[in-house]
Design an enzyme around this catalytic site. Structure first.
Site, PDB file in Angstrom:
ATOM      1  CB  ILE A 175      -0.584   0.051   1.089  1.00 18.86           C
ATOM      2  CG1 ILE A 175      -1.655  -1.384   1.082  1.00 18.86           C
ATOM      3  CG2 ILE A 175      -1.437   1.401   0.873  1.00 18.86           C
ATOM      4  CD1 ILE A 175      -2.356  -1.058  -0.011  1.00 18.86           C
ATOM      5  CE  LYS A 176       3.747   4.577  -4.747  1.00 17.25           C
ATOM      6  NZ  LYS A 176       3.424   5.207  -6.471  1.00 17.25           N
ATOM      7  CB  ILE A 177       0.917   5.513   3.191  1.00 15.05           C
ATOM      8  CG1 ILE A 177      -0.022   4.339   3.427  1.00 15.05           C
ATOM      9  CG2 ILE A 177       0.917   7.238   3.973  1.00 15.05           C
ATOM     10  CD1 ILE A 177      -0.099   3.773   4.934  1.00 15.05           C
TER      11      ILE A 177
END
Length: 955
Positions: A150-152
């Site tokens: 998951i890109k944050i």
């Protein structure tokens, strides 16, 4: 050869050689056809590809163009009613899962070090820690692949979300890192997240993370500043030029040096001994923007152990072709430190540049996501075709540009999302958030559909012939639209709606129904409104005469919980009580129980109606950018036209089969926006005329039912468009799409209210007339007579009344014609004339009122409203008293040929109607409005004929 086409199996392939130095090549690209054709797998097999990253810009290019995704879009829309955001996510998740499947062998072969596919949380959440955490958890579960990252974003708000996600066992790709300071915070978040797991006794094994450190964008900024200073003859020009193309790699090397220190620390070693994997640095933004440098500069120069380089397709090909593989990341570190020191000495603001790049990165991903969602929304509308309404704007160039600018302002500010987030500061920052439950009411009603369907079956089983709804304003106007538009359904009662205190009109309705076979619906949101209470009292009394003790079984009520009407219903043994939502104002309540209960009684297909409303809701969703959002577009036209161009007369015309929509829209627009001296003045049902009869204060709305259009209306609007008038044509393809328009117009009204700058959910001036009415009816109950009330002039059967100021301005007219002439002469360009008739609302009086209004419009070239009292007091009355002081009001009253008692009161319905007319006149006068009352003594029909003649002569 491109990365889209093939890899190479040659042993000299530089991409494969990266593994010798501990670096993993990932691809910064994803597209369905690329994965499905086997090209992605080919890169894995032949080029040693070990991962894939995506972002909104990549998905925008993939989904926004071409036809790869069309079959799935059509399939989804065939079976579901969704918004653009849900549609995007469904498409993206399928792509992510497919790529993850291709990379699963890599994931297993590398013992979970590589083989990942990245999916970004919504870019809109970059500054919201809590929402980012929730989104990360949701997407992780939705995709359900162990090799998902998951890109944050690595913003200040994103770092705590990284810690929370890691602590939850979610793989994380931290994006938009430009500075060593931001990177240090992310490293701390990763370590702290793992420590949180250890503290809870949970495993830290197999949790992966990369920190995406952006490279080439730094050189673009720094080199641009260097070039500017050199061009201006800076004394340090030579030293500055020596730094071109070097700062970004030097910055990245410092980050790697920091990482080396971290993994040697006792703190990290404790985690490593527990099985934790280090968070690798990932070099992002590695395509070369400056053609003066090597096209593989940011790949060649950053090769080192335990790192990743996510490479765009073109650069991937270039590196395969002529990349040079060497351990460059750990070479010349001292020179890298010198470059950074020299940059600071020369006043190159690296810290400022990195801060700017973070903001630009967030904004850029937001822009790309807007473009992506806009493309999807446009495709969705095209594929749905006639399943949804369509809108055509024909606006003058200046208004069109202003609307476009407003839509862009809303897009940049994220105002659609703010509206859905119930942000009261979008309006005045007061209590607006309390009144926005209508945004989700359709979803609630669909979940509760069985309640309405069971009730509908019970109504049918009881065999009612008639249903009479007793209500005012928002409690009656929506049901009236349903009744007039759909008529009677076989096996169900005919739905009538009574919203008047005129005794003749009450008697007319009483004569139409068979009380013994009638279901009465007492509809009152507050439960304390005068008219529904006295109408209930009258008809309950009549029902008892016919039904005796069973009268209550023929009554139901729709009211808010805890209201006076709830108490009445319980005391009188009503068959059923349905409850409204306290957080929905009356004029926004048509899709709540106030509309659904009458719809059920009338036998309407409830699922079909609610599905149409749901399409309206989804088309206006938070995920739909303003330019593709029909509610925002319509609201922007109305708001901008009124605020910036003085075009505040919203002239509503609808095809004959749906004509009553205008009555509902009148209340929605006027009561929502007409306050604080501003607002929209709805002009309903004013037959279209030639452009020559209109001023420059109009916006025309044409609600066209394509299954049953009116050729005369079509021709009239073609002429108005040709004349350059602003026309919004809304095409409904079947009558049930009025439910879609219910929601769309509610949303548009909220948007227009924001643009105009008012609270779109209160009605501060409606109560004033009610107070004056109550004073008069109370006085009558106490004394048995009305307070004295003398006309300032008489002429035959006409008596004229006004407050002292208006009387002084008009009494010199002498005759009826003279007084009316003086009154109408007070209207000027930009004003409107409102005819307010407190008489029986039947076919003949409606035709009379329409004829008179058109003669006034054509004679004065002013907009005209034709209203019946007292119902307009709960509709347009708010705008007349609280909106712009541009109205010229003619109140028309008469002697009542019929009078009816109000059970339990001394006053009668005639007294109530007189009190309402007096009270409203009083308040209009107090507000400085130009108002005149003409009372017709004797026979109403002949009196109206004479009045029409007097008005005609006065014009």
């Amino acid at each position: 050869m491109t990365a889209y086409d093939a890899g190479t199996s040659e042993a000299a392939n530089p991409l494969k050689q990266l593994a010798r130095y501990g670096q993993s090549p990932w691809l910064d690209f994803i597209q369905r056809s690329y994965t499905e054709s086997g090209q992605l797998k080919k890169l894995v097999d032949e080029d040693g590809l070990k991962g894939v990253t995506s972002n909104p810009s990549i998905f925008q290019k993939a989904m926004g163009h071409g036809t790869d995704y069309d079959p799935q879009i059509r399939q989804i829309l065939e079976h579901q009613i969704v918004d653009a955001g849900t549609l995007y996510e469904t498409l993206a998740i399928r792509d992510i899962r497919a790529a993850a499947k291709v990379l699963q062998p890599v994931y297993e072969q590398t013992a979970k070090v590589d083989g990942y596919v990245s999916l970004e949380v919504s870019p809109y959440l970059a500054r919201d820690t809590g929402a980012t955490i929730a989104e990360a958890r949701r997407l992780w579960l939705a995709v359900g692949a162990p090799n998902l990252m998951i890109k944050i974003p690595g913003t200040d708000e994103g770092a705590p979300a990284v810690q929370a996600a890691i602590a939850a066992g979610i793989n994380v790709n931290v994006t938009l890192l430009f500075s060593l300071n931001a990177y240090a915070k992310v490293v701390e978040a990763y370590i702290a997240g793992l420590e949180d797991r250890l503290a809870r006794g949970e495993s830290v094994k197999g949790i992966a993370s990369v920190a995406s450190f952006f490279v080439s964008r730094i050189d673009v900024k720094i080199d641009g500043e260097i070039d500017d200073r050199v061009a201006k003859g800076d004394r340090d020009a030579a030293a500055l030029k020596a730094l071109r193309g070097k700062v970004a790699i030097a910055n990245a090397k410092q980050a790697y040096e920091y990482w080396q220190g971290v993994v040697k620390s006792p703190r990290w070693q404790k985690l490593a001994q527990a099985g934790a994997m280090p968070q690798r640095l990932l070099w992002a933004s590695t395509s070369t923007k400056d053609k003066a440098f090597s096209d593989v500069l940011y790949v060649d120069g950053l090769i080192g152990p335990e790192t990743v380089n996510t490479i765009p397709p073109a650069t991937f090909d270039d590196f395969r072709d002529h990349g040079r593989v060497a351990p460059t990341l750990t070479q010349d570190v001292a020179d890298a430190n010198r470059v950074i020191s020299e940059a600071r000495r020369l006043g190159l603001d690296l810290d400022g540049v990195t801060r700017t790049l973070v903001d630009e990165g967030v904004r850029g991903f937001e822009d790309a996501f807007d473009a992506l969602l806009g493309s999807i929304a446009a495709k969705q509308a095209a594929f749905l075709g006639q399943k949804v309404t369509s809108t055509i704007l024909n606006l003058p160039a200046d208004l069109e540009k202003a609307v476009t600018d407003e839509l862009e302002t809303w897009r940049k500010a994220g105002d659609v999302r703010r509206l859905w987030a119930r942000d009261a500061t979008l309006w005045t920052g007061h209590d607006e958030a309390r009144w926005l439950k209508w945004l989700s009411i359709v979803d609630d009603q669909l979940l509760d559909l069985s309640k309405f369907e069971e009730f509908q079956a019970e109504v049918k089983a009881r065999g009612f012939r008639d249903a009479l709804l007793l209500g005012m304003g928002g409690s009656s106007l929506g049901p009236e639209v349903l009744s007039v538009t759909f008529g009677r359904h076989e096996g169900f009662p005919h739905l009538y709606v009574l919203d008047s205190t005129d005794p003749q009109q009450i008697r007319d309705f009483q004569d139409r129904i068979d009380i013994s076979r009638t279901l009465f619906i007492v509809s009152s949101k507050s439960g304390g409104t005068l008219e529904p209470n006295i109408l209930k009292a009258y008809f309950f009394d009549q029902a008892k005469k016919v039904l005796g003790d069973k009268a209550g079984s023929h009554f139901i009520t729709v009211t808010d919980p805890g209201s006076h009407m709830e108490d009445v219903a319980k005391k009188d043994g009503f068959w059923k009580i349905f409850y409204g939502e306290k957080q929905i104002g009356g004029r926004y309540s048509v899709l709540s129980d106030f509309g659904m209960v009458p719809a059920a009684v009338a036998g309407l297909p409830l699922k079909r109606l609610l599905d149409a409303a749901l399409r309206g809701e989804k088309s206006c969703a938070a995920s739909v950018p303003p330019a593709q959002n029909p509610g925002v577009v319509l609201g922007a036209v109305l708001g901008v036209a009124a605020r910036s161009f003085g075009r505040d007369k919203v002239t509503l015309l609808a095809s004959p089969a749906i004509y009553d929509m205008g009555a509902w829209l009148e209340q929605l627009l006027a009561e929502s926006t007409g306050k604080d001296g501003r607002g929209l003045i709805p002009i309903d049902g004013e037959t279209a005329g030639p452009a020559s009869v209109y001023g420059r204060d109009r916006v025309f709305i044409y609600l066209r039912l394509s299954e049953k259009p009116c050729e005369k209306q079509d021709a009239a609007f073609r002429k108005l468009i040709a004349a350059g008038e602003p026309v919004v044509t809304i095409e409904l393809h079947d009558r049930y799409q009025i439910a879609e328009e219910f929601f769309r117009w509610e949303f548009a009204t909220a948007v227009a209210g924001s643009i105009i700058g008012i609270n779109a959910f209160n009605q501060p001036d409606v109560e004033a007339s009610k107070i004056e009415t109550k004073k008069i009816t109370t006085a009558y109950n106490e004394t048995g007579r009305l307070p004295p009330y003398e006309p300032f002039a008489k002429d035959g059967t006409f008596a004229f009344y006004a407050d002292p100021k208006n009387a002084a301005a008009l009494k010199s007219g002498g005759t009826a014609e003279g007084i009316l002439k003086a009154h109408f002469a007070r209207g000027k360009a930009g004003d409107y004339v409102a005819l307010l008739a407190y008489i029986d609302r039947d076919t003949a009086t409606r035709e009379w009122l329409q004829s008179v209004r058109l003669s006034v419009r054509d004679g004065l070239k002013l907009a005209t409203a034709a209203e019946f009292g007292p119902r307009f007091q709960h509709s347009t009355g708010q705008a007349y008293k609280g909106g712009p002081n541009t109205g010229v009001f003619l109140q028309i009253t008469c002697d009542d040929a019929v009078n009816l008692p109000v059970p339990g009161e001394k006053y009668t319905f005639s007294i109530v109607k007189e009190a309402q007319a007096r009270g409203d006149l009083e308040v209009l006068g107090e507000r400085g409005r130009r108002v005149l009352r003409v009372h017709i003594h004797g026979d109403l029909k002949s009196g109206l004929e004479k009045l029409a003649q007097a008005i005609s002569r006065a014009l």
